[in-house]
Design a protein around this motif. Structure first.
Motif, PDB file in Angstrom:
ATOM      1  N   THR A  68      37.971  43.997  30.668  1.00  0.00           N
ATOM      2  CA  THR A  68      39.170  43.717  31.469  1.00  0.00           C
ATOM      3  C   THR A  68      38.801  43.898  32.935  1.00  0.00           C
ATOM      4  O   THR A  68      37.691  44.359  33.248  1.00  0.00           O
ATOM      5  CB  THR A  68      40.290  44.718  31.116  1.00  0.00           C
ATOM      6  OG1 THR A  68      39.819  46.050  31.425  1.00  0.00           O
ATOM      7  CG2 THR A  68      40.677  44.633  29.641  1.00  0.00           C
ATOM      8  N   ASP A 101      39.933  46.174  34.858  1.00  0.00           N
ATOM      9  CA  ASP A 101      39.693  47.604  35.049  1.00  0.00           C
ATOM     10  C   ASP A 101      38.344  48.029  34.492  1.00  0.00           C
ATOM     11  O   ASP A 101      37.607  48.777  35.139  1.00  0.00           O
ATOM     12  CB  ASP A 101      40.803  48.434  34.394  1.00  0.00           C
ATOM     13  CG  ASP A 101      42.111  48.379  35.152  1.00  0.00           C
ATOM     14  OD1 ASP A 101      42.100  48.027  36.354  1.00  0.00           O
ATOM     15  OD2 ASP A 101      43.149  48.695  34.533  1.00  0.00           O
ATOM     16  N   PHE A 128      35.644  46.703  36.760  1.00  0.00           N
ATOM     17  CA  PHE A 128      35.648  47.453  38.015  1.00  0.00           C
ATOM     18  C   PHE A 128      34.979  48.811  37.825  1.00  0.00           C
ATOM     19  O   PHE A 128      34.182  49.243  38.667  1.00  0.00           O
ATOM     20  CB  PHE A 128      37.080  47.635  38.537  1.00  0.00           C
ATOM     21  CG  PHE A 128      37.172  48.492  39.760  1.00  0.00           C
ATOM     22  CD1 PHE A 128      36.866  47.984  41.014  1.00  0.00           C
ATOM     23  CD2 PHE A 128      37.553  49.828  39.663  1.00  0.00           C
ATOM     24  CE1 PHE A 128      36.936  48.783  42.154  1.00  0.00           C
ATOM     25  CE2 PHE A 128      37.633  50.628  40.790  1.00  0.00           C
ATOM     26  CZ  PHE A 128      37.324  50.105  42.045  1.00  0.00           C
ATOM     27  N   ASP A 129      35.293  49.481  36.718  1.00  0.00           N
ATOM     28  CA  ASP A 129      34.711  50.802  36.482  1.00  0.00           C
ATOM     29  C   ASP A 129      33.200  50.740  36.309  1.00  0.00           C
ATOM     30  O   ASP A 129      32.488  51.607  36.812  1.00  0.00           O
ATOM     31  CB  ASP A 129      35.364  51.472  35.272  1.00  0.00           C
ATOM     32  CG  ASP A 129      36.723  52.037  35.621  1.00  0.00           C
ATOM     33  OD1 ASP A 129      36.847  52.666  36.693  1.00  0.00           O
ATOM     34  OD2 ASP A 129      37.654  51.845  34.840  1.00  0.00           O
ATOM     35  N   ARG A 170      45.907  46.539  48.226  1.00  0.00           N
ATOM     36  CA  ARG A 170      45.143  46.533  46.967  1.00  0.00           C
ATOM     37  C   ARG A 170      43.699  46.963  47.186  1.00  0.00           C
ATOM     38  O   ARG A 170      43.148  47.718  46.388  1.00  0.00           O
ATOM     39  CB  ARG A 170      45.190  45.155  46.327  1.00  0.00           C
ATOM     40  CG  ARG A 170      46.562  44.836  45.804  1.00  0.00           C
ATOM     41  CD  ARG A 170      46.457  44.105  44.526  1.00  0.00           C
ATOM     42  NE  ARG A 170      47.768  43.682  44.095  1.00  0.00           N
ATOM     43  CZ  ARG A 170      47.962  42.906  43.064  1.00  0.00           C
ATOM     44  NH1 ARG A 170      46.930  42.465  42.377  1.00  0.00           N
ATOM     45  NH2 ARG A 170      49.166  42.566  42.708  1.00  0.00           N
ATOM     46  N   MET A 207      41.739  50.169  45.627  1.00  0.00           N
ATOM     47  CA  MET A 207      40.439  50.053  44.958  1.00  0.00           C
ATOM     48  C   MET A 207      39.427  50.994  45.614  1.00  0.00           C
ATOM     49  O   MET A 207      38.636  51.632  44.924  1.00  0.00           O
ATOM     50  CB  MET A 207      39.944  48.606  44.999  1.00  0.00           C
ATOM     51  CG  MET A 207      40.813  47.668  44.191  1.00  0.00           C
ATOM     52  SD  MET A 207      40.413  45.958  44.533  1.00  0.00           S
ATOM     53  CE  MET A 207      39.317  45.646  43.179  1.00  0.00           C
ATOM     54  N   ALA A 243      40.147  54.459  44.423  1.00  0.00           N
ATOM     55  CA  ALA A 243      39.706  54.621  43.028  1.00  0.00           C
ATOM     56  C   ALA A 243      38.188  54.759  42.969  1.00  0.00           C
ATOM     57  O   ALA A 243      37.658  55.643  42.276  1.00  0.00           O
ATOM     58  CB  ALA A 243      40.169  53.436  42.189  1.00  0.00           C
ATOM     59  N   ARG A 267      36.094  58.159  41.783  1.00  0.00           N
ATOM     60  CA  ARG A 267      35.131  58.096  40.680  1.00  0.00           C
ATOM     61  C   ARG A 267      33.741  58.528  41.151  1.00  0.00           C
ATOM     62  O   ARG A 267      33.050  59.271  40.457  1.00  0.00           O
ATOM     63  CB  ARG A 267      35.100  56.690  40.099  1.00  0.00           C
ATOM     64  CG  ARG A 267      36.299  56.385  39.224  1.00  0.00           C
ATOM     65  CD  ARG A 267      36.476  54.884  39.044  1.00  0.00           C
ATOM     66  NE  ARG A 267      37.514  54.545  38.111  1.00  0.00           N
ATOM     67  CZ  ARG A 267      38.810  54.614  38.356  1.00  0.00           C
ATOM     68  NH1 ARG A 267      39.252  55.059  39.521  1.00  0.00           N
ATOM     69  NH2 ARG A 267      39.694  54.259  37.445  1.00  0.00           N
ATOM     70  N   ASN A 325      37.586  57.805  33.075  1.00  0.00           N
ATOM     71  CA  ASN A 325      37.652  56.650  33.969  1.00  0.00           C
ATOM     72  C   ASN A 325      37.370  55.325  33.277  1.00  0.00           C
ATOM     73  O   ASN A 325      38.134  54.374  33.426  1.00  0.00           O
ATOM     74  CB  ASN A 325      36.676  56.837  35.137  1.00  0.00           C
ATOM     75  CG  ASN A 325      37.097  57.963  36.037  1.00  0.00           C
ATOM     76  OD1 ASN A 325      38.270  58.137  36.325  1.00  0.00           O
ATOM     77  ND2 ASN A 325      36.139  58.764  36.476  1.00  0.00           N
ATOM     78  N   ARG A 367      39.722  55.189  30.186  1.00  0.00           N
ATOM     79  CA  ARG A 367      41.070  55.619  30.539  1.00  0.00           C
ATOM     80  C   ARG A 367      41.606  56.670  29.563  1.00  0.00           C
ATOM     81  O   ARG A 367      42.787  56.697  29.236  1.00  0.00           O
ATOM     82  CB  ARG A 367      42.038  54.437  30.579  1.00  0.00           C
ATOM     83  CG  ARG A 367      41.656  53.320  31.508  1.00  0.00           C
ATOM     84  CD  ARG A 367      41.849  53.734  32.965  1.00  0.00           C
ATOM     85  NE  ARG A 367      41.834  52.574  33.828  1.00  0.00           N
ATOM     86  CZ  ARG A 367      40.856  52.317  34.672  1.00  0.00           C
ATOM     87  NH1 ARG A 367      39.835  53.113  34.769  1.00  0.00           N
ATOM     88  NH2 ARG A 367      40.906  51.260  35.442  1.00  0.00           N
TER      89      ARG A 367
END
Length: 181
Positions: free
Chosen positions: A41, A43, A46-47, A100, A104, A107, A111, A134, A137
């Protein structure tokens, strides 16, 4: 004379984008999504990108040469220029892009901080906790085999990046180890 300053490139800009692209390629390895079950996804992606970039920036900041810190900033700048572009391509309106991207950035920063202390201490359990929280989730416990494997991969990548000479990184060349073994 001052007008020419507007057209000057930032130090290490090209290399920052090249290193960032290498981190993105490493993060997009199918192993993470198919074998480890990282959610494919926005997310999840991105992680994983954030994890690889955090490792790269960590490596650059540990170098005593001041060019390491400058290159780390260039990688960071490349990442968030790319995030801005991706949001625009997804149709996010101009009025909300800045908010946004700021979210980001926060976030990513959180992390990176959550990973830094366990990596520095060699604390596998603490890193597994941070990755479970992270990347998944919190849907998987830190003791889950996939989380444990990502923890091992992360320590391996951190060590591999630490062993790479700054001169190679300054040339925009980094090698992330294959996550499969």
């Amino acid at each position: 004379m001052a007008l020419f300053g507007l057209f000057r490139r930032k130090p290490h800009e090209r290399q920052g984008f090249e290193l960032y692209a290498t981190a993105v390629r490493a993060a997009r390895h199918p192993f993470f999504f198919t074998t480890l079950g990282v959610p494919d996804t926005l997310d999840g992606r991105f992680d994983l990108v954030g994890l690889q970039v955090a490792l790269l920036i960590r490596r650059l900041h540990r170098d005593t040469d001041p060019r390491g810190a400058a290159l780390a900033q260039a990688v960071f700048d490349a990442m968030f220029a790319d995030m801005d572009t991706n949001l625009r391509e997804m149709g996010v309106g101009d009025m909300s892009i800045a908010k946004r991207v700021k979210n980001m950035w926060e976030a990513f920063h959180g992390r990176a901080l959550a990973y830094e202390a366990p990596l520095a201490a060699g604390d596998h359990a603490a890193l597994a906790d941070a990755l479970a929280r992270n990347v998944w989730r919190g849907t998987r416990p830190a003791a889950d085999p996939a989380v444990a494997r990502l923890t091992d991969i992360t320590f391996n990548a951190d060590a591999a990046l630490a062993a790479q000479p700054l001169e190679a990184l300054l040339a925009g060349k980094a090698r992330f180890p294959e996550p499969v073994a």
